[in-house]
Design a protein around this motif. Structure first.
Motif, PDB file in Angstrom:
ATOM      1  N   MET A  20     -49.327 -25.022   6.943  1.00 45.32           N
ATOM      2  CA  MET A  20     -48.909 -24.173   8.063  1.00 45.32           C
ATOM      3  C   MET A  20     -49.904 -23.059   8.372  1.00 45.32           C
ATOM      4  N   THR A  21     -50.679 -22.627   7.383  1.00 36.73           N
ATOM      5  CA  THR A  21     -51.588 -21.500   7.604  1.00 36.73           C
ATOM      6  C   THR A  21     -53.048 -21.911   7.711  1.00 36.73           C
ATOM      7  N   THR A  22     -53.440 -23.002   7.108  1.00 40.05           N
ATOM      8  CA  THR A  22     -54.827 -23.496   7.058  1.00 40.05           C
ATOM      9  C   THR A  22     -55.832 -22.417   6.648  1.00 40.05           C
ATOM     10  N   THR A  23     -55.499 -21.652   5.612  1.00 42.80           N
ATOM     11  CA  THR A  23     -56.412 -20.624   5.110  1.00 42.80           C
ATOM     12  C   THR A  23     -57.288 -21.131   3.978  1.00 42.80           C
ATOM     13  N   LEU A  24     -56.962 -22.266   3.433  1.00 41.84           N
ATOM     14  CA  LEU A  24     -57.633 -22.886   2.297  1.00 41.84           C
ATOM     15  C   LEU A  24     -57.301 -22.191   0.973  1.00 41.84           C
ATOM     16  N   ALA A  25     -56.742 -21.001   1.014  1.00 46.04           N
ATOM     17  CA  ALA A  25     -56.416 -20.287  -0.222  1.00 46.04           C
ATOM     18  C   ALA A  25     -55.185 -20.891  -0.897  1.00 46.04           C
ATOM     19  N   LEU A  26     -54.142 -21.124  -0.129  1.00 46.64           N
ATOM     20  CA  LEU A  26     -52.918 -21.646  -0.730  1.00 46.64           C
ATOM     21  C   LEU A  26     -53.083 -23.077  -1.220  1.00 46.64           C
ATOM     22  N   GLY A  27     -53.952 -23.834  -0.585  1.00 45.18           N
ATOM     23  CA  GLY A  27     -54.233 -25.184  -1.060  1.00 45.18           C
ATOM     24  C   GLY A  27     -54.884 -25.164  -2.432  1.00 45.18           C
ATOM     25  N   GLN A  49     -50.564 -23.009 -20.178  1.00 46.86           N
ATOM     26  CA  GLN A  49     -50.349 -23.365 -18.787  1.00 46.86           C
ATOM     27  C   GLN A  49     -50.770 -22.225 -17.856  1.00 46.86           C
ATOM     28  N   ILE A  50     -50.405 -21.014 -18.227  1.00 46.27           N
ATOM     29  CA  ILE A  50     -50.775 -19.843 -17.419  1.00 46.27           C
ATOM     30  C   ILE A  50     -52.292 -19.659 -17.425  1.00 46.27           C
ATOM     31  N   ALA A  51     -52.911 -19.874 -18.586  1.00 48.19           N
ATOM     32  CA  ALA A  51     -54.367 -19.751 -18.669  1.00 48.19           C
ATOM     33  C   ALA A  51     -55.049 -20.821 -17.817  1.00 48.19           C
ATOM     34  N   ALA A  52     -54.527 -22.045 -17.851  1.00 45.69           N
ATOM     35  CA  ALA A  52     -55.102 -23.121 -17.042  1.00 45.69           C
ATOM     36  C   ALA A  52     -54.945 -22.811 -15.560  1.00 45.69           C
ATOM     37  N   PHE A  53     -53.780 -22.293 -15.179  1.00 43.46           N
ATOM     38  CA  PHE A  53     -53.545 -21.912 -13.785  1.00 43.46           C
ATOM     39  C   PHE A  53     -54.521 -20.818 -13.353  1.00 43.46           C
ATOM     40  N   ALA A  54     -54.677 -19.807 -14.205  1.00 42.82           N
ATOM     41  CA  ALA A  54     -55.565 -18.688 -13.863  1.00 42.82           C
ATOM     42  C   ALA A  54     -57.020 -19.143 -13.732  1.00 42.82           C
ATOM     43  N   VAL A  55     -57.467 -19.988 -14.642  1.00 45.45           N
ATOM     44  CA  VAL A  55     -58.852 -20.464 -14.589  1.00 45.45           C
ATOM     45  C   VAL A  55     -59.071 -21.340 -13.353  1.00 45.45           C
ATOM     46  N   ALA A  56     -58.137 -22.253 -13.083  1.00 47.66           N
ATOM     47  CA  ALA A  56     -58.293 -23.154 -11.930  1.00 47.66           C
ATOM     48  C   ALA A  56     -58.206 -22.381 -10.621  1.00 47.66           C
ATOM     49  N   ALA A  57     -57.279 -21.431 -10.528  1.00 48.93           N
ATOM     50  CA  ALA A  57     -57.149 -20.633  -9.302  1.00 48.93           C
ATOM     51  C   ALA A  57     -58.370 -19.742  -9.118  1.00 48.93           C
ATOM     52  N   GLY A  58     -58.842 -19.146 -10.193  1.00 49.38           N
ATOM     53  CA  GLY A  58     -60.036 -18.302 -10.098  1.00 49.38           C
ATOM     54  C   GLY A  58     -61.266 -19.092  -9.685  1.00 49.38           C
ATOM     55  N   ALA A  59     -61.430 -20.271 -10.258  1.00 50.63           N
ATOM     56  CA  ALA A  59     -62.575 -21.114  -9.885  1.00 50.63           C
ATOM     57  C   ALA A  59     -62.454 -21.570  -8.440  1.00 50.63           C
ATOM     58  N   GLY A  60     -61.260 -21.951  -8.029  1.00 50.95           N
ATOM     59  CA  GLY A  60     -61.068 -22.411  -6.656  1.00 50.95           C
ATOM     60  C   GLY A  60     -61.291 -21.311  -5.637  1.00 50.95           C
ATOM     61  N   LEU A  61     -60.653 -20.173  -5.870  1.00 48.69           N
ATOM     62  CA  LEU A  61     -60.757 -19.071  -4.906  1.00 48.69           C
ATOM     63  C   LEU A  61     -62.099 -18.357  -4.983  1.00 48.69           C
ATOM     64  N   ARG A  65     -63.706 -21.952  -2.382  1.00 51.65           N
ATOM     65  CA  ARG A  65     -63.337 -21.453  -1.052  1.00 51.65           C
ATOM     66  C   ARG A  65     -64.511 -20.823  -0.306  1.00 51.65           C
ATOM     67  N   PRO A  66     -65.318 -19.941  -0.932  1.00 50.48           N
ATOM     68  CA  PRO A  66     -66.461 -19.401  -0.181  1.00 50.48           C
ATOM     69  C   PRO A  66     -67.441 -20.474   0.286  1.00 50.48           C
ATOM     70  N   LEU A  67     -67.667 -21.483  -0.550  1.00 54.59           N
ATOM     71  CA  LEU A  67     -68.560 -22.573  -0.136  1.00 54.59           C
ATOM     72  C   LEU A  67     -67.967 -23.357   1.024  1.00 54.59           C
ATOM     73  N   ALA A  68     -66.679 -23.638   0.961  1.00 54.44           N
ATOM     74  CA  ALA A  68     -66.034 -24.403   2.027  1.00 54.44           C
ATOM     75  C   ALA A  68     -66.002 -23.613   3.332  1.00 54.44           C
ATOM     76  N   VAL A  69     -65.699 -22.327   3.263  1.00 53.01           N
ATOM     77  CA  VAL A  69     -65.650 -21.492   4.475  1.00 53.01           C
ATOM     78  C   VAL A  69     -67.041 -21.401   5.100  1.00 53.01           C
ATOM     79  N   ARG A  70     -68.067 -21.247   4.291  1.00 54.82           N
ATOM     80  CA  ARG A  70     -69.437 -21.196   4.814  1.00 54.82           C
ATOM     81  C   ARG A  70     -69.803 -22.508   5.487  1.00 54.82           C
TER      82      ARG A  70
END
Length: 143
Positions: A20-27, A49-61, A65-70
């Motif tokens: 709905m937002t197409t910001t790429l962040a929530l994906g 699980q929390i550590a895996a989430f934090a690492v994956a979200a940090g790497a993604g965001l 995301r900056p590479l994709a937006v560029r």
């Protein structure tokens, strides 16, 4: 209910919100939640699980995301239509005034007018196409 199911629910909600937002962040958050669900499905506890989430979200965001937006914001490499004519050389075939004239751009003859309102460009003079306005090329003499 295991924590891995909660991560999958979070992934689904974030995925729908991304559509709905197409910001790429929530994906990317949804992908991180799936990574946490896989870690939970493997039998590891909530801290892992929390550590895996934090690492994956940090790497993604932070990286993806900056590479994709560029990449998304790059202008097209190939100009087409009238925008491809801007900057091209032309030759005056009929005297160009601020109101009228003709130039040959490549193999085509275009109606033209001079960019400088006080300038008259004689026949045979090389010019550059400054802009295209409708079916008229706005030109200025080559220097």
């Amino acid at each position: 209910m295991g924590w891995w199911m909660a991560w999958l629910v979070l992934a689904a909600l974030a995925g729908v919100a991304e559509l709905m937002t197409t910001t790429l962040a929530l994906g990317l958050v949804a992908v991180a939640a799936v990574v946490a669900a896989v870690v939970g499905g493997a039998g590891l506890g909530l801290p892992f699980q929390i550590a895996a989430f934090a690492v994956a979200a940090g790497a993604g965001l932070g990286v993806v995301r900056p590479l994709a937006v560029r990449h998304i914001r790059q202008p097209p490499l190939l100009r087409t239509g009238t925008s491809a004519l801007v900057g091209r050389p032309a030759t005056v075939t009929e005297e160009v005034t601020p109101l009228a004239g003709r130039v040959r751009i490549g193999g085509e003859v275009w109606s033209a007018r001079s960019y400088d309102e006080a300038q008259v460009i004689p026949v045979g003079c090389p010019v550059d196409v400054f802009a295209i306005e409708g079916a008229t090329a706005v030109v200025h003499p080559r220097e």
